[in-house]
Design a protein around this motif. Structure first.
Motif, mmCIF file in Angstrom:
data_model
loop_
_atom_site.group_PDB
_atom_site.id
_atom_site.type_symbol
_atom_site.label_atom_id
_atom_site.label_comp_id
_atom_site.label_asym_id
_atom_site.label_seq_id
_atom_site.Cartn_x
_atom_site.Cartn_y
_atom_site.Cartn_z
ATOM 1 N N PRO A 59 -3.134 16.929 44.706
ATOM 2 C CA PRO A 59 -4.362 17.719 44.754
ATOM 3 C C PRO A 59 -5.128 17.595 43.442
ATOM 4 C CG PRO A 59 -2.444 19.156 44.551
ATOM 5 C CD PRO A 59 -1.923 17.780 44.802
ATOM 6 N N THR A 60 -6.435 17.328 43.534
ATOM 7 C CA THR A 60 -7.245 17.109 42.337
ATOM 8 C C THR A 60 -8.460 18.015 42.343
ATOM 9 O OG1 THR A 60 -8.458 15.329 43.426
ATOM 10 C CG2 THR A 60 -6.541 14.702 42.149
ATOM 11 N N ALA A 61 -8.787 18.546 41.185
ATOM 12 C CA ALA A 61 -9.953 19.408 41.065
ATOM 13 C C ALA A 61 -11.224 18.597 41.277
ATOM 14 C CB ALA A 61 -9.985 20.076 39.692
ATOM 15 N N SER A 62 -12.162 19.151 42.033
ATOM 16 C CA SER A 62 -13.437 18.461 42.266
ATOM 17 C C SER A 62 -14.547 18.994 41.373
ATOM 18 C CB SER A 62 -13.842 18.593 43.735
ATOM 19 O OG SER A 62 -13.834 19.943 44.155
ATOM 20 N N VAL A 63 -14.235 19.973 40.511
ATOM 21 C CA VAL A 63 -15.217 20.524 39.576
ATOM 22 C C VAL A 63 -14.528 20.829 38.253
ATOM 23 C CG1 VAL A 63 -16.638 21.557 41.401
ATOM 24 C CG2 VAL A 63 -14.796 22.913 40.346
ATOM 25 N N ASP A 64 -15.319 20.986 37.198
ATOM 26 C CA ASP A 64 -14.805 21.531 35.943
ATOM 27 C C ASP A 64 -14.759 23.056 36.072
ATOM 28 O OD1 ASP A 64 -14.669 19.043 34.676
ATOM 29 O OD2 ASP A 64 -16.772 19.156 34.065
ATOM 30 N N GLY A 65 -13.674 23.666 35.585
ATOM 31 C CA GLY A 65 -13.591 25.118 35.690
ATOM 32 C C GLY A 65 -12.221 25.650 35.368
ATOM 33 N N TRP A 66 -11.746 26.545 36.244
ATOM 34 C CA TRP A 66 -10.480 27.246 36.010
ATOM 35 C C TRP A 66 -9.636 27.204 37.278
ATOM 36 C CZ3 TRP A 66 -10.087 28.758 31.019
ATOM 37 C CH2 TRP A 66 -11.272 28.921 30.308
ATOM 38 N N ALA A 67 -8.390 26.768 37.116
ATOM 39 C CA ALA A 67 -7.423 26.904 38.205
ATOM 40 C C ALA A 67 -6.774 28.267 38.034
ATOM 41 C CB ALA A 67 -6.377 25.798 38.143
ATOM 42 N N VAL A 68 -6.896 29.124 39.056
ATOM 43 C CA VAL A 68 -6.464 30.523 38.907
ATOM 44 C C VAL A 68 -5.450 30.871 39.987
ATOM 45 C CG1 VAL A 68 -8.702 31.144 37.927
ATOM 46 C CG2 VAL A 68 -8.328 31.437 40.384
ATOM 47 N N ARG A 69 -4.680 31.925 39.659
ATOM 48 C CA ARG A 69 -3.747 32.470 40.641
ATOM 49 C C ARG A 69 -4.020 33.963 40.762
ATOM 50 N NH1 ARG A 69 2.641 31.503 41.773
ATOM 51 N NH2 ARG A 69 2.988 33.410 43.001
ATOM 52 N N GLY A 70 -4.198 34.427 42.025
ATOM 53 C CA GLY A 70 -4.445 35.843 42.256
ATOM 54 C C GLY A 70 -5.901 36.201 42.010
ATOM 55 N N ASP A 71 -6.122 37.497 41.663
ATOM 56 C CA ASP A 71 -7.482 38.016 41.526
ATOM 57 C C ASP A 71 -7.883 38.135 40.063
ATOM 58 O OD1 ASP A 71 -7.715 38.320 44.302
ATOM 59 O OD2 ASP A 71 -6.686 40.261 44.235
ATOM 60 N N SER A 72 -9.213 38.196 39.837
ATOM 61 C CA SER A 72 -9.807 38.385 38.505
ATOM 62 C C SER A 72 -9.424 39.775 37.978
ATOM 63 C CB SER A 72 -11.318 38.257 38.634
ATOM 64 O OG SER A 72 -11.967 38.551 37.435
ATOM 65 N N PRO A 73 -9.276 39.941 36.646
ATOM 66 C CA PRO A 73 -9.417 38.933 35.590
ATOM 67 C C PRO A 73 -8.171 38.072 35.467
ATOM 68 C CG PRO A 73 -8.895 41.035 34.608
ATOM 69 C CD PRO A 73 -9.027 41.293 36.087
ATOM 70 N N TRP A 74 -8.367 36.898 34.833
ATOM 71 C CA TRP A 74 -7.250 35.971 34.665
ATOM 72 C C TRP A 74 -7.008 35.703 33.180
ATOM 73 C CZ3 TRP A 74 -11.298 34.764 38.160
ATOM 74 C CH2 TRP A 74 -10.964 34.879 39.516
ATOM 75 N N ARG A 75 -5.767 35.748 32.814
ATOM 76 C CA ARG A 75 -5.372 35.449 31.435
ATOM 77 C C ARG A 75 -5.180 33.930 31.315
ATOM 78 N NH1 ARG A 75 -0.297 34.925 29.197
ATOM 79 N NH2 ARG A 75 0.614 35.587 31.197
ATOM 80 N N VAL A 76 -5.804 33.350 30.284
ATOM 81 C CA VAL A 76 -5.737 31.899 30.098
ATOM 82 C C VAL A 76 -4.391 31.524 29.485
ATOM 83 C CG1 VAL A 76 -6.788 29.892 28.991
ATOM 84 C CG2 VAL A 76 -8.234 31.755 29.831
ATOM 85 N N VAL A 77 -3.659 30.641 30.165
ATOM 86 C CA VAL A 77 -2.322 30.262 29.700
ATOM 87 C C VAL A 77 -2.235 28.773 29.343
ATOM 88 C CG1 VAL A 77 -1.187 32.124 30.965
ATOM 89 C CG2 VAL A 77 -1.513 29.883 32.074
ATOM 90 N N GLY A 78 -3.359 28.055 29.382
ATOM 91 C CA GLY A 78 -3.324 26.632 29.023
ATOM 92 C C GLY A 78 -4.497 25.888 29.626
ATOM 93 N N ARG A 79 -4.412 24.586 29.591
ATOM 94 C CA ARG A 79 -5.435 23.759 30.224
ATOM 95 C C ARG A 79 -4.795 22.469 30.715
ATOM 96 N NH1 ARG A 79 -9.462 20.730 25.967
ATOM 97 N NH2 ARG A 79 -7.890 19.684 24.695
ATOM 98 N N VAL A 80 -5.454 21.829 31.661
ATOM 99 C CA VAL A 80 -4.958 20.571 32.199
ATOM 100 C C VAL A 80 -6.133 19.605 32.303
ATOM 101 C CG1 VAL A 80 -5.180 21.450 34.578
ATOM 102 C CG2 VAL A 80 -3.789 19.429 34.130
ATOM 103 N N LEU A 81 -5.917 18.386 31.786
ATOM 104 C CA LEU A 81 -6.923 17.338 31.832
ATOM 105 C C LEU A 81 -6.477 16.252 32.799
ATOM 106 C CD1 LEU A 81 -7.653 17.014 28.003
ATOM 107 C CD2 LEU A 81 -8.840 18.432 29.707
#
Length: 412
Positions: A59-81
């Motif tokens: 599975p690949t992201a089709s946009v730049d943004g945030w991969a999230v789990r659950g509902d907002s707000p989301w705590r940022v735990v890293g990034r993936v390129l």
């Protein structure tokens, strides 16, 4: 001396002649080879194209943004390129920054576009993901092992890119047919202005270009001529070309006049006619003959009439289906178009009439300057309307049109 044609040499019905040469080409397909992707443009698939992996493979992201789990707000735990394998998202309310094309972490419930997100004072991500997924699922385009294209498909840059995306480094293909042209006629000039009984050779420069548009590759000696109007010169020229080419197109000499040596030369070479004269106007004295080489593989000689438009009629009538067969491609199916004006029939012969297609309506309009020795109409044409024997074409009739090969840079 001239040898007369065989006694059963009645002109062959145009449609039947096309079927006959296609079958002959199919029975003598050029060999298949395995080549790297960088070398297969212009070849033909020798076996079906199958993907070696799911497409996409993950599975690949089709946009730049945030991969999230659950509902907002989301705590940022890293990034993936793109190019990295991310750790799973295991906790609700967590997010990772993600780039277009990057692998979506396991556990992701949504991808939020960066332009539709914000951050609170604590750095948490806020926003409302769209209801439609913002990533491509694994196998969305094709599943591993799925057949994508059949054998016989011509290879172009789009197919090469698809093969690479499926994981292929090499493919089994049929190489392009190697073609040569022999120009007959002592009256021909290769440079300068015609005059004093001499005419410019219009086919020596043009036929190789048509053949390239049909997917051929020039033989080492691509054009020879004008060949002297003697039987010995014709035999020598054909024999030399047959050593280099799979297909030799000759221009002129297809009749039985005092300096027409093609038929006796073919006989001396042990050639077998596949088709000898076709019930079509213009261009009926066309032919295709088969010569078996010392390696047991068949080569072909296509005899094109000397009049320029008649020669092109022979190309679209016989050479095009022959090449389709040699390349292992499907038998060409002719498109149908409505006529924009009447076209007369030619009695018991099929009439191939030069037409130009309206770019919007695709209506076929007959052209002027269409004599068998003329090229002005051909230069403006898209193809030939096919008027069946015994019939005529009326405005509005839906008729087959034999397309001319694509102009350079064009797509259908």
């Amino acid at each position: 001396m001239n040898v007369p044609p065989p006694p059963d040499d009645a002109p062959v019905n145009w449609a039947a002649a096309r079927e006959r040469v296609y079958a002959a080409g199919r029975a003598a397909m050029v060999p298949d080879v395995e080549l790297p992707l960088s070398e297969i443009d212009g070849c033909t698939l020798a076996e079906q194209l199958t993907t070696l992996t799911d497409l996409p493979a993950f599975p690949t992201a089709s946009v730049d943004g945030w991969a999230v789990r659950g509902d907002s707000p989301w705590r940022v735990v890293g990034r993936v390129l793109a190019g990295a394998t991310p750790a799973p998202l295991t906790a609700d309310g967590s997010a990772v920054q993600i780039a277009t094309g990057a692998m979506v972490p396991t556990g992701t419930t949504s991808v939020l576009r960066v332009e539709e997100s914000s951050r609170d004072v604590h750095g948490n991500v806020l926003g409302t993901p769209r209801t439609t997924p913002e990533w491509r699922a694994a196998g969305e385009e094709a599943a591993a092992g799925e057949h994508l294209l059949p054998a016989g498909t011509p290879i172009d840059p789009g197919l090469i890119g698809l093969a690479a995306s499926c994981g292929h480094d090499r493919l089994r293909v049929r190489r392009p047919v190697r073609a040569a042209v022999l120009v007959f006629g002592d009256e021909l000039l290769t440079t300068g202005r015609p005059g004093a009984g001499r005419v410019r050779d219009a086919l020596g420069p043009a036929v190789p270009a048509w053949l390239r548009r049909y997917g051929c590759q020039p033989a080492p000696t691509a054009v020879v001529g004008p060949v002297a109007d003697t039987l010995a010169a014709h035999v020598d020229g054909l024999r030399a070309a047959l050593d280099e080419a799979d297909l030799i197109c000759t221009t002129g000499g297809t009749m039985h006049g005092p300096v027409d040596h093609l038929h006796p030369a073919l006989r001396e070479l042990g050639a077998e006619y596949v088709v000898n004269t076709v019930a079509v106007r213009p261009g009926f004295p066309m032919l295709v003959a088969r010569v078996t080489g010392p390696d047991g593989r068949d080569r072909f000689v296509a005899g094109l009439p000397g009049n320029p438009q008649s020669a092109i009629v022979a190309l679209v009538s016989l050479v095009a289906p022959l090449l389709a067969g040699l390349h292992g491609q499907p038998d060409p199916v002719l498109p149908h178009h409505p006529l924009g004006a009447p076209i007369p029939g030619r009695g018991d012969f099929t009439h191939l009439a030069l037409v130009r297609l309206d770019p919007v309506t695709r209506t076929a309009y007959p052209l002027r300057h269409v004599g068998s020795a003329m090229l002005r109409g051909l230069a403006a044409a898209d193809g030939f309307a096919v008027i069946a024997p015994g019939g005529t074409g009326q405005a509005g009739d839906l008729v087959p049109v034999v397309p001319l090969p694509l102009r350079s840079g064009e797509r259908p």
